[in-house]
Write a protein that holds these residues in place. Structure first.
Motif, PDB file in Angstrom:
ATOM      1  N   GLY A 229      21.679  93.904  82.877  1.00 48.11           N
ATOM      2  CA  GLY A 229      22.304  92.591  82.688  1.00 48.11           C
ATOM      3  C   GLY A 229      22.351  91.795  83.988  1.00 48.11           C
ATOM      4  O   GLY A 229      22.169  90.568  83.979  1.00 48.11           O
ATOM      5  N   ASP A 230      22.581  92.483  85.100  1.00 53.86           N
ATOM      6  CA  ASP A 230      22.602  91.795  86.390  1.00 53.86           C
ATOM      7  C   ASP A 230      21.230  91.191  86.712  1.00 53.86           C
ATOM      8  O   ASP A 230      21.145  90.084  87.257  1.00 53.86           O
ATOM      9  CB  ASP A 230      22.993  92.780  87.511  1.00 53.86           C
ATOM     10  N   ALA A 231      20.199  91.930  86.383  1.00 57.77           N
ATOM     11  CA  ALA A 231      18.842  91.416  86.626  1.00 57.77           C
ATOM     12  C   ALA A 231      18.590  90.161  85.788  1.00 57.77           C
ATOM     13  O   ALA A 231      18.049  89.165  86.274  1.00 57.77           O
ATOM     14  CB  ALA A 231      17.802  92.492  86.310  1.00 57.77           C
ATOM     15  N   GLY A 232      18.996  90.220  84.519  1.00 62.65           N
ATOM     16  CA  GLY A 232      18.837  89.053  83.630  1.00 62.65           C
ATOM     17  C   GLY A 232      19.599  87.850  84.169  1.00 62.65           C
ATOM     18  O   GLY A 232      19.073  86.725  84.212  1.00 62.65           O
ATOM     19  N   ASP A 233      20.828  88.095  84.611  1.00 61.78           N
ATOM     20  CA  ASP A 233      21.623  87.000  85.170  1.00 61.78           C
ATOM     21  C   ASP A 233      20.986  86.450  86.447  1.00 61.78           C
ATOM     22  O   ASP A 233      21.033  85.241  86.702  1.00 61.78           O
ATOM     23  CB  ASP A 233      23.044  87.490  85.482  1.00 61.78           C
ATOM     24  N   ALA A 234      20.403  87.336  87.237  1.00 61.63           N
ATOM     25  CA  ALA A 234      19.747  86.890  88.468  1.00 61.63           C
ATOM     26  C   ALA A 234      18.595  85.938  88.142  1.00 61.63           C
ATOM     27  O   ALA A 234      18.420  84.910  88.800  1.00 61.63           O
ATOM     28  CB  ALA A 234      19.248  88.089  89.277  1.00 61.63           C
ATOM     29  N   VAL A 235      17.824  86.269  87.098  1.00 61.43           N
ATOM     30  CA  VAL A 235      16.717  85.385  86.701  1.00 61.43           C
ATOM     31  C   VAL A 235      17.249  83.996  86.353  1.00 61.43           C
ATOM     32  O   VAL A 235      16.722  82.976  86.802  1.00 61.43           O
ATOM     33  CB  VAL A 235      15.931  85.986  85.511  1.00 61.43           C
ATOM     34  N   SER A 236      18.337  83.956  85.564  1.00 62.82           N
ATOM     35  CA  SER A 236      18.933  82.653  85.223  1.00 62.82           C
ATOM     36  C   SER A 236      19.348  81.907  86.479  1.00 62.82           C
ATOM     37  O   SER A 236      19.133  80.703  86.601  1.00 62.82           O
ATOM     38  CB  SER A 236      20.178  82.836  84.341  1.00 62.82           C
ATOM     39  N   GLU A 237      19.940  82.640  87.421  1.00 60.65           N
ATOM     40  CA  GLU A 237      20.437  81.927  88.597  1.00 60.65           C
ATOM     41  C   GLU A 237      19.316  81.484  89.528  1.00 60.65           C
ATOM     42  O   GLU A 237      19.448  80.476  90.229  1.00 60.65           O
ATOM     43  CB  GLU A 237      21.478  82.747  89.357  1.00 60.65           C
ATOM     44  N   ILE A 238      18.220  82.215  89.544  1.00 54.27           N
ATOM     45  CA  ILE A 238      17.063  81.755  90.341  1.00 54.27           C
ATOM     46  C   ILE A 238      16.672  80.353  89.880  1.00 54.27           C
ATOM     47  O   ILE A 238      16.344  79.478  90.675  1.00 54.27           O
ATOM     48  CB  ILE A 238      15.875  82.742  90.227  1.00 54.27           C
ATOM     49  N   MET A 239      16.743  80.137  88.552  1.00 50.99           N
ATOM     50  CA  MET A 239      16.400  78.814  88.018  1.00 50.99           C
ATOM     51  C   MET A 239      17.332  77.729  88.579  1.00 50.99           C
ATOM     52  O   MET A 239      16.949  76.594  88.751  1.00 50.99           O
ATOM     53  CB  MET A 239      16.484  78.813  86.486  1.00 50.99           C
ATOM     54  N   HIS A 240      18.590  78.105  88.845  1.00 50.00           N
ATOM     55  CA  HIS A 240      19.564  77.166  89.400  1.00 50.00           C
ATOM     56  C   HIS A 240      19.395  76.952  90.898  1.00 50.00           C
ATOM     57  O   HIS A 240      20.041  76.071  91.474  1.00 50.00           O
ATOM     58  CB  HIS A 240      20.985  77.693  89.174  1.00 50.00           C
ATOM     59  N   SER A 241      18.583  77.785  91.549  1.00 51.09           N
ATOM     60  CA  SER A 241      18.586  77.781  93.011  1.00 51.09           C
ATOM     61  C   SER A 241      17.711  76.685  93.602  1.00 51.09           C
ATOM     62  O   SER A 241      17.588  76.568  94.813  1.00 51.09           O
ATOM     63  CB  SER A 241      18.165  79.155  93.543  1.00 51.09           C
ATOM     64  N   GLY A 242      17.102  75.886  92.740  1.00 50.07           N
ATOM     65  CA  GLY A 242      16.402  74.710  93.237  1.00 50.07           C
ATOM     66  C   GLY A 242      14.975  74.959  93.678  1.00 50.07           C
ATOM     67  O   GLY A 242      14.341  74.087  94.282  1.00 50.07           O
ATOM     68  N   ILE A 243      14.442  76.139  93.380  1.00 51.34           N
ATOM     69  CA  ILE A 243      13.044  76.416  93.727  1.00 51.34           C
ATOM     70  C   ILE A 243      12.373  77.086  92.521  1.00 51.34           C
ATOM     71  O   ILE A 243      13.054  77.500  91.586  1.00 51.34           O
ATOM     72  CB  ILE A 243      12.949  77.336  94.961  1.00 51.34           C
TER      73      ILE A 243
END
Lengths: 458, 458
Positions: A229-243
């Protein structure tokens, strides 16, 4: 094959370019899918005019024709479902023109993806879609499938790069769609309708592709997570990171275990792993993006993070992902690879749902995928000889399709519908959309002779 | 409007949302083109269901319906060629969802481009097409036109960003095409066929757009050339330099003179000017690209090169390009703006050919355009009241279209066909392609009621 037909075909392409020898028919009966359908003959055209004359004859005589490239399709789209002819386009394999100043490559359909890449490399350019089959698959097949690859998140898929096509229609008429310009707003966009139509609407005999300057720098990183689940959440947050990472691959614990135990790789034992690449013209640009991603990994409790400082280190990080294909081929069971895509934020839901489906049917399912664009490849492991198990796999696959569609996803990110997913089109597309697709097919191919039986059409 | 029809329409949208008042009909008679056609009525739906019921009625009663956004189209595509109803979609103007983690924005067709941009900005995202009309034009109109803009070379046009549509077909049926995933290979690509179809195949009532993280850094530069041919060659060589500028604008000597003499700008007197912007996540990335471009400018004998070191300096370089619209509107003559595109290497040939056409007809033609993707906007200056001169302009425009097509170009890069270019479709598209387009139109709209008379269809 009927002697009269054989003669008529030989008149078009020459005697040596048409066959009904058993050995040829057997080799054209399969592709990279689990399906098998034997043609009555095969033909190797070398010019657009020959393709046109073959289709005129087929249209008149109602002969099914199935176009084929390298046969690397994973859904059976190049197999002659109802017999007839296989039209093998690999002899139309010339790169016709590379025009750097116009950002164009013009190719015949039989050109192998990697050959175009090799031709572009000395000029500092590349054709981005990067399908895993690229070493052997043809650009005609890539166009028919709308092939994607590892770099989809940043660079898109084949359709995003096809500017124009020369096409032979099912009745043999030749036309040109699109243009050789970077953009156009002139008339209906026929080109991209034909891209991904799986050889059911027409045969591309010339393809005009947009090409890109190759990034000069890249950065590679890897993170191991104790919880999927942490990995999945990380993918979502990468999208938010502006790159946008150029690659963002997800591997689950089954895959990681196999890589450690069967390929002897030195990987952390963990529940999930993400492998990322960023790129740019300058190293600073690639590093800036990688730092953003590593901050996200830390935020989401990654238990281990590695960043390559040299090309060798990057290669070491990539080794696991790159050796996967051969490791999986060497497993002592059969493996069915699927290809669903969901919005990136649904990745965790999808993985959890797949876990439930795995438990429900007692079928091991390993997951890896292009997380950066939400494209997951569940691998169903089973023993084909065990009929009861094979039947459970079919049910598990159907459940996974339904799950992906429920999550707002699509049946296929990059492999196409072909035969494998034909029964499931109604899960994703509403009846009006299906009616539109089928109307287009009927309009262009009233006798249903061009690659019939695919995409779920009657 | 017929009272019975008016009543039936009022039953669908409410009395206050249907009109045949002269003042409304007059204002719906024109757009940003030179054409004029008055409707018999106008209607403002606010829901997909209303759009569907209007089309069901129109289909049954054979009433022509012309969808309209902000009316900024330059080719008359929102004008009711044969009368009937104008369907104004500007009241369907809600941004339904912005999902950063899925890189999506979901909007109604009446949302103004700039409003979406404003909503995305705080999140560090943007919707790249950047049409010049963006402050007022609607996303529905952008989708219908496949609108482009200054950033096309690097970021593409509207079509590249539309992932899915909710559509009302000419017979009133509602369907959804595409998906909310970054990629899909499922069935025929209907979405991008509808994008750019100028409201002739269906009415988009909901649009799912891919959005991008906004680059954090940029660099601006300008070069003045003593010879126009040098500027054209520089554009070709920029393509070879291994990078893609985010903006690459070309201005010819007529435009430069006007900017100096009428807007009082401090620009070098020269034969041609190129204005470029590069971007990236880091300043180093933007600068690296700008250095490559400046080297190209030097190679091609630029007589003056400026590079902005601050945001203010960049703004000063942009001032000329940005003030052009109002400067041209203030000119004491009429101005017809065209929109052809050629492969980038043909830009010099195109400019030389236009010069010959200008001399042949004695019509002044100023050129500016998005050189990075080969899109040129020739401006034909004339006096509308001078019928002989206006007739010569029409001939000059036709010659320019023929020239662009001869050079492997397209009639329109971003403005569409509409009424203006309808007679010229045969210059670009072969009879089979035209037959396909027209067959699709007939299939979806057998009574030819949805935006009839556009795109050159009978």
């Amino acid at each position: 094959m009927d002697e009269k037909l054989k003669k008529a075909l030989a008149d078009i392409v020459g005697k040596e370019n048409v066959t009904d020898a058993t050995i040829d028919l057997v080799s054209y009966s399969s592709d990279f899918s689990e399906h098998e359908h034997r043609p009555e003959g095969a033909i190797w055209p070398t010019t657009t005019e020959q393709v046109s004359r073959i289709m005129q004859l087929a249209h008149k005589e109602r002969i099914p024709v199935t176009p084929r490239g390298a046969g690397t399709g994973a859904t059976g789209m190049a197999l002659p479902k109802v017999g007839g002819l296989v039209m093998d386009l690999v002899r139309m394999n010339r790169i016709l023109d590379i025009r750097i100043e116009d950002r164009l490559a013009i190719v015949q359909p039989g050109v192998v993806y990697a050959d175009l890449q090799r031709a572009l490399e000395p000029q500092g350019f590349f054709f981005p879609p990067d399908p895993a089959s690229g070493k052997v698959s043809t650009l005609g097949g890539n166009v028919a499938t709308n092939a994607g690859g590892l770099k989809g998140a940043k660079y898109g898929t084949t359709r995003d790069y096809v500017l124009g096509l020369e096409l032979v229609l099912p009745d043999g008429r030749i036309t040109r769609t699109g243009s050789r310009c970077m953009k156009s707003a002139s008339g209906y966009e026929l080109t991209r309708l034909f891209v991904g139509s799986e050889g059911t609407l027409g045969i591309a005999t010339e393809i005009t592709l947009k090409i890109n300057p190759r990034p000069l720098a890249s950065s590679t990183g890897l993170a191991a997570f104790g919880k999927q689940g942490d990995a999945g959440d990380a993918v979502s947050e990468i999208m938010h990171s502006g790159i946008i990472p150029s690659v963002c691959e997800f591997l689950d614990r089954h895959i990681i275990t196999i890589l450690i135990e069967r390929a002897g790789l030195d990987l952390p034992r963990c529940d999930a792993m993400i492998l990322v690449e960023t790129d740019g013209y300058t190293q600073g640009e690639a590093d800036f993006q990688m730092e953003k991603i590593i901050a996200v990994f830390k935020n989401h409790h990654a238990q281990e993070i590695k960043k390559a400082s040299t090309a060798d280190e990057a290669e070491a990080l990539w080794q696991g992902r790159k050796s996967l294909g051969s490791v999986i081929l060497g497993l002592p069971f059969d493996c069915l690879v699927e290809d669903i895509t969901v919005p990136m934020s649904k990745l965790t839901d999808l993985l959890e749902g797949i876990e439930e489906i795995s438990a429900k049917y007692g079928i091991e399912i390993m997951n890896l995928g292009h997380a950066g664009d939400g494209n997951l490849h569940p691998h169903f492991l089973y023993n084909e000889a065990d009929e009861a198990q094979a039947a459970r796999v079919q049910k598990a696959v159907a459940d996974v399709f339904a799950l992906a569609c429920d999550l707002g996803g699509t049946l296929t990110g990059e492999h196409g519908i072909g035969l494998s997913k034909a029964p499931f089109m109604g899960l994703e597309h509403d009846p009006v959309a299906l009616d539109l697709m089928w109307s287009f097919k009927r309009l262009l191919d009233p006798h249903n002779i061009l690659n019939p039986g695919k995409m779920g059409f009657p």
